[in-house]
Structures are given as C-alpha cells and as structure tokens.
Design a protein around this motif. Structure first.
Motif, PDB file in Angstrom:
ATOM      1  N   ARG A  88       0.305  -0.802  -0.520  1.00  0.00           N
ATOM      2  CA  ARG A  88       0.134   0.176   0.053  1.00  0.00           C
ATOM      3  C   ARG A  88       1.181   1.086  -0.070  1.00  0.00           C
ATOM      4  N   GLU A  89       2.250   1.412   0.367  1.00  0.00           N
ATOM      5  CA  GLU A  89       2.467   2.668   0.440  1.00  0.00           C
ATOM      6  C   GLU A  89       3.514   2.855  -0.667  1.00  0.00           C
ATOM      7  N   VAL A  90       3.890   1.533  -0.992  1.00  0.00           N
ATOM      8  CA  VAL A  90       4.360   1.882  -2.100  1.00  0.00           C
ATOM      9  C   VAL A  90       3.480   2.671  -3.169  1.00  0.00           C
ATOM     10  N   ARG A  91       2.471   1.487  -3.478  1.00  0.00           N
ATOM     11  CA  ARG A  91       1.402   2.373  -4.142  1.00  0.00           C
ATOM     12  C   ARG A  91       0.942   3.920  -4.442  1.00  0.00           C
ATOM     13  N   GLU A  92       0.810   4.379  -3.205  1.00  0.00           N
ATOM     14  CA  GLU A  92       0.000   5.195  -2.932  1.00  0.00           C
ATOM     15  C   GLU A  92       1.214   6.338  -2.481  1.00  0.00           C
ATOM     16  N   GLU A  99      -5.370   0.955  -2.666  1.00  0.00           N
ATOM     17  CA  GLU A  99      -5.783  -0.817  -2.664  1.00  0.00           C
ATOM     18  C   GLU A  99      -5.672  -0.625  -4.874  1.00  0.00           C
ATOM     19  N   PRO A 100      -5.407  -2.324  -5.234  1.00  0.00           N
ATOM     20  CA  PRO A 100      -5.791  -2.252  -6.884  1.00  0.00           C
ATOM     21  C   PRO A 100      -6.992  -2.861  -7.320  1.00  0.00           C
ATOM     22  N   ASP A 137      -0.683  -6.710  -8.654  1.00  0.00           N
ATOM     23  CA  ASP A 137      -1.377  -6.052  -9.709  1.00  0.00           C
ATOM     24  C   ASP A 137      -0.566  -5.696 -10.658  1.00  0.00           C
ATOM     25  N   THR A 138      -0.519  -4.421 -10.896  1.00  0.00           N
ATOM     26  CA  THR A 138       0.139  -3.701 -12.019  1.00  0.00           C
ATOM     27  C   THR A 138       1.028  -2.963 -12.047  1.00  0.00           C
ATOM     28  N   MET A 139       1.406  -2.729 -10.780  1.00  0.00           N
ATOM     29  CA  MET A 139       2.606  -2.626 -10.664  1.00  0.00           C
ATOM     30  C   MET A 139       3.727  -3.430 -10.610  1.00  0.00           C
ATOM     31  N   ARG A 168     -11.029  -9.342   0.553  1.00  0.00           N
ATOM     32  CA  ARG A 168     -10.310  -9.377   1.387  1.00  0.00           C
ATOM     33  C   ARG A 168      -9.193  -7.837   0.090  1.00  0.00           C
ATOM     34  N   MET A 169     -10.586  -7.609  -1.262  1.00  0.00           N
ATOM     35  CA  MET A 169     -10.049  -7.064  -2.230  1.00  0.00           C
ATOM     36  C   MET A 169     -11.007  -6.086  -2.958  1.00  0.00           C
ATOM     37  N   PRO A 170     -11.467  -5.022  -1.514  1.00  0.00           N
ATOM     38  CA  PRO A 170     -12.740  -4.717  -2.187  1.00  0.00           C
ATOM     39  C   PRO A 170     -12.769  -3.433  -3.281  1.00  0.00           C
ATOM     40  N   ARG A 171     -11.401  -2.886  -3.929  1.00  0.00           N
ATOM     41  CA  ARG A 171     -12.126  -2.822  -5.478  1.00  0.00           C
ATOM     42  C   ARG A 171     -11.326  -3.078  -6.666  1.00  0.00           C
ATOM     43  N   LEU A 172     -10.922  -4.361  -6.167  1.00  0.00           N
ATOM     44  CA  LEU A 172     -10.642  -5.035  -7.781  1.00  0.00           C
ATOM     45  C   LEU A 172     -11.809  -5.769  -8.015  1.00  0.00           C
TER      46      LEU A 172
END
Length: 266
Positions: A88-92, A99-100, A137-139, A168-172
């Motif tokens: 999450r920290e890397v994505r932000e 979340e992806p 994720d896409t990263m 556990r992946m609400p946005r997926l």
C-alpha cells in the motif's frame, strides 16, 4: 549509521520503515533482549543467498533464533501482513490508490529437493515439485501467493488463491490471465468473487518470443523473485513456508524501493 556486513543487511532507512511492523514481544516472561534487526537480516540472508539455516553467519543471530521467528511469524501471518502494508505504501508513493482495481494472475512450477513434503508432477512443464500461484497488481507487487503440488491444474490452483482474497480486495474488478485459465474459471470468478477474468492469448501467427500486453507484468515479478536463490527451487518442507519465503523476498524488494524514494526526496 549502522554498517552493513552483508549485501542483504537492511540499511538504516529500510529498518526504520520495517521496525514498526515487527510484532512486539509476548507479554509475560523476561523482556526481549534480542536485536530484531539482526534476526531479520539473518532471514534475508537465507532468502537471498539460498543457504541452509545452519549456515547463517554467526555475527548475525543464531540460526535457531532466526528460524524460530521465521516459523512463528509464518504461522501468525506476519509476513503476509507486512507485505500488504508495504505494498500500500509503495502504491501511494507512486500516486495510486492503496488497493488495486486490476491484477494479473499466473503460476510457476519449480522443482523440490529431497526435503519431505507434498509434491506432484506437472506434465506440461515436465517438472516434479510444486507450483507457485501469484496474483500481482499492475505494478507487479504481490497481492497473494499460494503454493501447492505441481500436479494441480492452473484453473484449480487459481480457485485456491482467489477464494482466499475474495473478501479482502474491495476495489478489485478485473484480472488478466493467460490461456491456461480459460473455460469455466471465467464464470466461476464472476459468480464467486464478482470480478471479471479476461484471457490474454498469444496469436497463432506469432513466432518466437513476444511480449504480451499486461501479462509481462507478472512475468517480471517472477524475474524479481528469481534473484532470491532460496526460491530457485522449493527447499521448504511445507508449502506455507514456501509462501512465506515469497512474501519475504517481495518485502525486501519493496523496502529497498521505499528507502530509495525517501532518500531521493530528502
């Protein structure tokens, strides 16, 4: 500033990021006197170097101590939680949502050794051992890994993985995968998880190697993990220990990325 004895040792900036995520000592008994940084360095040494636990350098922690915390944190799900937090920290940090909304799925069959434990034969890859199923994720950051015997087909292995993260992946919303996941799995993913599974196939007219859109992301992740020699084969007696080794390798990768970014911003 602490001087690193080995290339796998955590730098000060990396330890500052990881230390708050280390579980506190258990209540009762004598206070913890261990240097937990040395314990983590020992675990990273084994993961990256691929050596046996008993070959951990003495100037790090005792191998029995390092293995104790590796297994304890594996049983408590600590490695997976650390991976999720750092992801999450890397994505932000990259300007994305924590979340992806999309992910890529693939598997990798690896040989096992004489160590006891479940294993099977992958007739397609002609490998006797285990299969690592990962969702990224896409990263290319790890969302989930499941290790099972290599004889289980990709579609069935994918179900084991996706069932564990369905809530556990609400946005997926979308998952990309190769042709090995085509068929009934598409409807199963939609019905069970509420996600769309899109199959990216290689053209029949294509000859030789060709980078396929989006699928290269997960292949790159396997390449990152391949730098960690403990993952060159499956040396673990238990599949859940193998999963933890993957989480540890990805944790190390993300720590270095976060520390590098923090230094560039300083």
């Amino acid at each position: 500033m602490t001087k690193s004895a080995y290339p796998t040792d955590l730098k000060d900036t990396e330890w500052q990021i990881l230390e708050p995520l280390i579980p506190p000592e258990l209540p009762g008994g004598r206070p913890r006197t261990l240097d937990m940084r040395k314990v983590v360095n020992s675990i990273l040494y084994v993961t990256r170097g691929g050596c046996q636990w008993r070959m951990t350098p003495r100037e790090l922690s005792a191998w029995q101590t390092a293995y104790y915390y590796f297994r304890r944190w594996q049983k408590e799900g600590v490695w997976e939680r650390i991976n999720a937090t750092l992801r999450r920290e890397v994505r932000e940090q990259a300007g994305r949502e924590a979340e992806p909304s999309a992910a890529v799925l693939d598997s990798q069959s690896v040989k096992t050794t004489e160590v006891c434990g479940p294993r099977g034969y992958d007739a397609g890859k002609k490998i006797k051992g285990r299969k690592r199923h990962i969702l990224v994720d896409t990263m290319g950051l790890l969302l989930k890994v499941v290790v099972h015997v290599a004889s289980i087909q990709d579609r069935d292995g994918a179900k084991q993985l996706l069932e564990k993260i369905a809530q556990r992946m609400p946005r997926l919303k979308l998952i990309w995968a190769d042709g090995g996941y085509a068929g009934q799995l598409i409807d199963w993913v939609k019905t069970t998880c509420g996600w769309a599974l899109e199959i990216i196939k290689r053209s029949d007219d294509t000859k030789g190697f060709k980078v396929l859109l989006l699928r290269w992301v997960v292949e790159r992740t396997f390449g990152w993990l391949g730098r960690y020699r403990r993952l060159s084969k499956d040396y673990e007696g238990l599949p859940e220990c193998s999963e933890s080794m993957v989480y540890i390798a990805m944790t190390h990768i993300m720590l270095r990325r976060l520390a590098l970014s923090s230094r560039s911003l300083a």
